[in-house]
Design a protein around this motif. Structure first.
Motif, PDB file in Angstrom:
ATOM      1  N   LEU A 112       0.835  -1.210   0.000  1.00 60.52           N
ATOM      2  CA  LEU A 112       0.000   0.000   0.000  1.00 60.52           C
ATOM      3  C   LEU A 112       0.867   1.257   0.000  1.00 60.52           C
ATOM      4  CD1 LEU A 112      -2.811   1.331   0.266  1.00 60.52           C
ATOM      5  CD2 LEU A 112      -2.725   0.886   2.710  1.00 60.52           C
ATOM      6  N   TYR A 113       2.117   1.116   0.375  1.00 59.81           N
ATOM      7  CA  TYR A 113       3.006   2.272   0.490  1.00 59.81           C
ATOM      8  C   TYR A 113       4.117   2.193  -0.554  1.00 59.81           C
ATOM      9  CZ  TYR A 113       0.392   2.593   4.745  1.00 59.81           C
ATOM     10  OH  TYR A 113      -0.650   2.677   5.620  1.00 59.81           O
ATOM     11  N   TYR A 114       4.623   3.372  -0.941  1.00 60.09           N
ATOM     12  CA  TYR A 114       5.682   3.433  -1.935  1.00 60.09           C
ATOM     13  C   TYR A 114       7.020   3.629  -1.246  1.00 60.09           C
ATOM     14  CZ  TYR A 114       8.449   5.221  -5.851  1.00 60.09           C
ATOM     15  OH  TYR A 114       9.418   5.410  -6.803  1.00 60.09           O
ATOM     16  N   PRO A 115       8.044   2.873  -1.490  1.00 60.38           N
ATOM     17  CA  PRO A 115       8.043   1.698  -2.355  1.00 60.38           C
ATOM     18  C   PRO A 115       7.468   0.467  -1.658  1.00 60.38           C
ATOM     19  CG  PRO A 115      10.216   2.018  -1.425  1.00 60.38           C
ATOM     20  CD  PRO A 115       9.372   3.148  -0.912  1.00 60.38           C
ATOM     21  N   TRP A 116       7.257  -0.595  -2.421  1.00 62.13           N
ATOM     22  CA  TRP A 116       6.764  -1.836  -1.823  1.00 62.13           C
ATOM     23  C   TRP A 116       7.679  -2.274  -0.669  1.00 62.13           C
ATOM     24  CZ3 TRP A 116       5.145  -5.626  -6.363  1.00 62.13           C
ATOM     25  CH2 TRP A 116       3.987  -5.122  -6.979  1.00 62.13           C
ATOM     26  N   GLN A 117       7.048  -2.764   0.383  1.00 64.38           N
ATOM     27  CA  GLN A 117       7.795  -3.130   1.602  1.00 64.38           C
ATOM     28  C   GLN A 117       8.283  -4.591   1.504  1.00 64.38           C
ATOM     29  OE1 GLN A 117       7.696  -0.280   4.045  1.00 64.38           O
ATOM     30  NE2 GLN A 117       7.098   0.445   2.018  1.00 64.38           N
ATOM     31  N   TYR A 118       9.241  -4.788   0.605  1.00 61.31           N
ATOM     32  CA  TYR A 118       9.690  -6.157   0.319  1.00 61.31           C
ATOM     33  C   TYR A 118      10.219  -6.892   1.542  1.00 61.31           C
ATOM     34  CZ  TYR A 118       9.556  -4.763  -4.604  1.00 61.31           C
ATOM     35  OH  TYR A 118       9.164  -4.341  -5.836  1.00 61.31           O
ATOM     36  N   PHE A 119      10.796  -6.159   2.465  1.00 59.92           N
ATOM     37  CA  PHE A 119      11.440  -6.825   3.599  1.00 59.92           C
ATOM     38  C   PHE A 119      10.453  -7.228   4.701  1.00 59.92           C
ATOM     39  CE2 PHE A 119      14.887  -4.457   1.627  1.00 59.92           C
ATOM     40  CZ  PHE A 119      15.839  -5.454   1.501  1.00 59.92           C
ATOM     41  N   THR A 120       9.234  -6.700   4.620  1.00 54.19           N
ATOM     42  CA  THR A 120       8.294  -7.023   5.699  1.00 54.19           C
ATOM     43  C   THR A 120       7.076  -7.808   5.231  1.00 54.19           C
ATOM     44  OG1 THR A 120       7.165  -4.923   5.428  1.00 54.19           O
ATOM     45  CG2 THR A 120       8.904  -4.998   7.072  1.00 54.19           C
ATOM     46  N   SER A 121       6.879  -7.905   3.924  1.00 50.60           N
ATOM     47  CA  SER A 121       5.736  -8.697   3.466  1.00 50.60           C
ATOM     48  C   SER A 121       6.035  -9.264   2.081  1.00 50.60           C
ATOM     49  CB  SER A 121       4.469  -7.837   3.417  1.00 50.60           C
ATOM     50  OG  SER A 121       4.529  -6.942   2.328  1.00 50.60           O
ATOM     51  N   ILE A 122       5.276 -10.273   1.718  1.00 55.62           N
ATOM     52  CA  ILE A 122       5.471 -10.888   0.408  1.00 55.62           C
ATOM     53  C   ILE A 122       4.924  -9.943  -0.661  1.00 55.62           C
ATOM     54  CG2 ILE A 122       4.835 -12.858  -1.044  1.00 55.62           C
ATOM     55  CD1 ILE A 122       6.784 -13.504   1.246  1.00 55.62           C
ATOM     56  N   ALA A 123       5.790  -9.505  -1.562  1.00 55.23           N
ATOM     57  CA  ALA A 123       5.369  -8.535  -2.589  1.00 55.23           C
ATOM     58  C   ALA A 123       5.894  -8.990  -3.970  1.00 55.23           C
ATOM     59  CB  ALA A 123       5.903  -7.150  -2.252  1.00 55.23           C
ATOM     60  N   PRO A 124       5.023  -9.096  -4.960  1.00 51.86           N
ATOM     61  CA  PRO A 124       3.578  -8.946  -4.883  1.00 51.86           C
ATOM     62  C   PRO A 124       2.947 -10.080  -4.086  1.00 51.86           C
ATOM     63  CG  PRO A 124       4.186  -9.776  -7.049  1.00 51.86           C
ATOM     64  CD  PRO A 124       5.460  -9.460  -6.335  1.00 51.86           C
ATOM     65  N   PRO A 125       1.735  -9.881  -3.605  1.00 51.97           N
ATOM     66  CA  PRO A 125       1.087 -10.914  -2.782  1.00 51.97           C
ATOM     67  C   PRO A 125       0.917 -12.240  -3.515  1.00 51.97           C
ATOM     68  CG  PRO A 125      -0.067  -8.834  -2.599  1.00 51.97           C
ATOM     69  CD  PRO A 125       0.921  -8.655  -3.700  1.00 51.97           C
ATOM     70  N   TRP A 126       0.848 -13.292  -2.759  1.00 51.67           N
ATOM     71  CA  TRP A 126       0.847 -14.649  -3.311  1.00 51.67           C
ATOM     72  C   TRP A 126      -0.361 -14.933  -4.203  1.00 51.67           C
ATOM     73  CZ3 TRP A 126      -3.542 -17.184  -1.734  1.00 51.67           C
ATOM     74  CH2 TRP A 126      -4.150 -16.749  -0.567  1.00 51.67           C
TER      75      TRP A 126
END
Lengths: 391, 473
Positions: free
Chosen positions: B212-226
């Motif tokens: 939801l935030y820029y940039p994608w929070q790659y280190f805290t959630s799976i991005a893009p979602p599964w």
């Protein structure tokens, strides 16, 4: 042989059958509804291939893309007023202020303060507006000049939206020479994409220089909007455009959508330009219907050069307040499939979106960030973009 | 009534063993209550939600958060905690209006502690910034979107809780704590459902918040979602759709289906597991059907486009359509004593299902045709500020307050009996439906007919959609 003959209980039979019907419906729904087999039920897209003709080129001069200057302030006003659904005419934003404060106004109360000064005495009107409205320094406006070169080489000018703040729009018109073009009858029409404050409320500035200019609006304008056209001093032809395709001149057509928009606005129309040997160019105000829906409408309805969706200009309404939602990422991811070769975005596209486009490798034409435009990631005030096939 | 039950168990079994007697004949009680609930709904809508009203919380996510959590906390108070800490004697003797006011205020207090204390305060300030508008503003999000984003995160949690909280009572039958007294039983169920909600939130909603935030929070959630490739969107609305269906199916199963057919299973563990997971399977099938229905009526979704053609909105609308089914189903159950009772349980449930679906379609049509005229919502189907789940859930909350907290006053008066309505319904179903060759044959025939009906429906949907056109674009 009947059920009774076999000694079967009718009641058991009914109970079993209705239970089975439920199981059958849900089982079929579960296995089939989202399976690849369902695709066979979708009708093939029949392309209508409507011929709108061609033109030689189209040039867009960005008069103003800065609809407002402080996102936080605008959103704060909207929030305090009750959210994104509150009727825009009640907000007490310029020019419709009655001095009662945020969200306590109305079209009638606001226009009554300034009506006698429209359209010629705008400085005096703005002085009253500053007394009666909230946050009068925040409004800017969206407006651009679209110049169509027809196949004979003649230039046809369309004023595409008319901004918001009288003060800012007058300054912007003078900067780009629009005031003189209007006064000299060089501009053939004012095309209003939708009723939003930042695209429409600067109307008296256009009327000041040419009250006879033909105006095209969507047929979903509210009574206040239509009254504002009269109260602004318009004396020319007013055309209300209904849904779908509407040819304007050879190579140019508008397309109107019934789309619900924030601040109680409904409906938007934008423009397709078919450029010879190049492809189709889309010019949008806010594109509330979505750029991909607009592109899909072109694909289904129109015949265009090289069967190519070549270019874009305008607001794409993705993150107008620099907000974000994962669904916007769907757009960023998907836009590449449509093959646009030249993208001139600004205004409600949002800087975050423009940056994501650039990071994704899309052909975004960057701007100069002059005249209060904030970022070079997109086309700013005073910037131009031209779509013309190479000779 | 058992004296020990009165002293020890607060409101345990209160709703199940309560008998509501209509004060007048015919449809008058239902009409009177409809009037009262409509007044309560519209007055409270104007005070809290309406963009033209007093507090204007329909932004929309702030209002959505409160309506959704109000539903969840109502379920907690009435179903999970069985009105603890209020004594049974108080529940029985207090005037319904007084009881309604006190219990609603109590529920609202819990709601505020939860939103302000747990989510905005504790989790928002010490764990995940996206739960706290203040933390989001500190890192540059504008005030309005800070509230919208944090409310969105909190409401996503509520969506899961509003499925699992009643599911543990209705499907899992409060096991393994069903024999404990309150509040131990309530806290046990509350902790397990909150724990499961947290796990499912992390899997189904946290990846949405991560991008939801820029940039994608790659280190805290799976991005893009599964779910991206399956759902054709990266938006968490995909999960909202099927989870909303779970919420609705739980209540359909509890009310107009009278826990049929899983109540036929006599083995407790098997029945509870079957019901719990059966509800999920039915919900997934319902979600798929409702998504397909939109494709058939409006055309295929186009990824990246906005509004009614966007896959993410289509998934959201799956949940919205499901809610339109829940409202008439609850109404039939609450104010018409399930309406159809003269046949066997499966036949009754079947007829009620048909009636409630027809009513849901009518309500859907009516809502989109008229809601913008009196609720202050946006005209059209798919505008981000058009959230039919808010008024429908708000209306459901008013119904539940009237039914659970006010014993159906003024249309009904309450008397307590010792017979469990759920047990009676289960016994009835078991006595009526027994396995036999006849039943087996008819079941198979029914399945074939059901599959046929499904295909008939999907072939008819485009024409039905045209016939019921509300807006043409």
């Amino acid at each position: 042989m009947t059920i009774k003959d076999k000694g079967i209980s009718r009641r058991d039979f009914v109970r079993g059958t209705v239970t089975g019907v439920g199981v059958g419906v849900f089982a079929a729904a579960g296995f089939y509804s989202y399976s690849p087999w369902r695709n066979q039920l979708f009708p093939k897209i029949a392309r209508k291939q409507a011929d709108i003709g061609v033109c030689k080129s189209v040039k867009v001069t960005n008069i103003s893309e800065t609809s407002w200057f402080d996102n936080g302030l605008l959103i704060s006003d909207i929030k305090k007023a009750g959210g994104l659904l509150v009727n825009q005419y009640s907000l007490n934003w310029p020019p419709f202020g009655d001095g009662q404060g945020l969200a306590k106004g109305s079209y009638e109360a606001g226009i009554n303060k300034i009506k006698h000064l429209l359209p010629d005495r705008l400085d005096e009107a703005w002085a009253l507006i500053e007394q009666n409205c909230v946050h009068t320094d925040n409004p800017g406006g969206f407006s651009c000049l679209v110049e169509i070169e027809d196949m004979e080489g003649e230039i046809h000018k369309i004023l595409f939206d008319t901004g918001w703040s009288y003060k800012w729009m007058e300054e912007s018109y003078k900067r780009e020479g629009i005031d003189k073009m209007l006064a000299n009858n060089e501009i053939e029409m004012l095309f209003v994409t939708h009723e939003h404050f930042d695209h429409f409320w600067g109307l008296p500035v256009t009327m000041k220089y040419n009250p006879n200019i033909p105006i095209m609006i969507p047929d979903t304008f509210y009574p206040e909007g239509k009254q504002y056209i009269k109260d602004s001093g318009h004396k020319g032809q007013l055309t209300e455009i209904g849904n779908g395709l509407n040819k304007i001149m050879p190579g140019v057509a508008s397309f109107k959508f019934d789309v619900p928009i924030i601040c109680r606005v409904f409906g938007e129309q934008d423009i397709f330009v078919n450029v010879k040997d190049l492809g189709l160019v889309s010019i949008t105000g806010c594109c509330h219907q979505g750029i991909i829906k607009f592109a899909e409408a072109a694909y289904r309805e129109l015949k265009y050069e090289k069967d190519t969706l070549y270019g874009l200009y305008g607001g794409l309404h993705i993150s107008p307040f620099e907000d974000w939602d994962p669904k916007y990422d769907d757009l960023v991811i998907s836009l590449g499939k449509y093959g646009f070769e030249k993208i001139g975005c600004n205004h409600c596209t949002g800087i975050v979106t423009a940056k994501k486009f650039i990071e994704t490798g899309y052909p975004v034409v960057e701007g100069t960030a002059r005249f209060r435009s904030k970022d070079k990631a997109y086309l700013g005030n005073g910037d131009t973009i031209e779509f013309r096939a190479p000779v | 009534m058992d004296t020990n039950e009165i002293k020890a168990d607060f409101g345990t079994g209160y709703l199940d063993k309560r008998v509501l007697v209509p004060r007048w004949r015919g449809p008058i009680p239902a009409l009177v209550n409809l009037l009262l609930i409509s007044i309560l709904f519209y007055a409270s809508w104007w005070i809290f939600m309406d963009p033209r009203g007093l507090m204007r919380m329909y932004t929309p996510y702030v209002g959505y958060m409160y309506s959704r959590w109000l539903l969840v906390t109502l379920i907690w108070v009435a179903y999970i905690f069985a009105f603890w800490p209020f004594k049974r004697a108080w529940l029985v003797k207090t005037h319904p209006v007084v009881k309604g006011i006190i219990l609603t205020a109590f529920t609202w207090l819990i709601l505020m502690v939860l939103i302000k204390g747990l989510f905005n305060g504790f989790l928002g300030h010490l764990s995940m910034a996206y739960f706290s508008p203040e933390e989001l503003q500190k890192i540059g999000i504008t005030d309005f979107y800070a509230w919208e984003y944090s409310s969105q995160a909190i409401v996503m949690f509520a969506a899961i809780a509003s499925w699992l909280s009643p599911a543990w009572v209705v499907a899992a039958e409060e096991a393994p704590w069903q024999n404990m007294t309150q509040p131990a039983r309530g806290f046990s169920i509350w902790i397990i459902t909150f724990f499961l909600s947290t796990l499912i939130f992390f899997v189904t909603m946290h990846p949405h918040m991560g991008i939801l935030y820029y940039p994608w929070q790659y280190f805290t959630s799976i991005a893009p979602p599964w779910w991206e490739n399956f759902a054709d969107t990266v938006s968490g609305n995909f999960s909202i759709g099927w989870i909303m269906c779970c919420t609705v199916v739980v209540w359909i199963y509890e009310t107009i289906w009278e826990r049929y057919p899983f109540c036929l299973i006599r083995n407790d563990t098997l029945r509870r597991l079957s019901a719990f997971f059966g509800i999920i399977l039915i919900s997934l099938a319902l979600a798929a059907l409702l998504y397909f229905g939109q494709e058939l009526i409006w055309g295929e979704a186009i990824r990246g486009t906005r509004r009614d053609f966007a896959p993410d909105w289509r998934w959201l609308h799956v949940g919205e359509m499901a809610i339109f089914w829940m409202l008439p189903a609850l109404w039939i159950n609450i104010f018409h004593n399930n309406a159809v009772n003269r046949f066997s349980t499966p036949v009754n449930a079947f007829i009620r299902t048909i009636i409630s679906i027809v009513a849901a379609v009518a309500l859907y049509w009516l809502y989109y045709k008229t809601a913008h005229l009196f609720l202050g919502v946006q005209k059209g189907f798919s505008h981000p500020q058009q959230f039919p789940m808010i008024p429908t859930i708000w209306f459901i909350c008013m119904m539940l307050i009237n039914f659970w907290f006010m014993d159906g006053w003024p249309g009904w008066s309450m008397k307590q009996e010792s017979v469990s309505k759920t047990a009676v319904a289960t016994d009835k179903a078991r006595s009526e439906v027994k396995w036999s060759p006849t039943f087996g044959v008819s079941l198979v025939i029914g399945v074939i007919v059901g599959v046929g009906l499904y295909f008939l429906l999907i072939y008819a949907l485009p024409a039905l959609g045209d016939w019921l056109t509300i807006y043409s674009e």
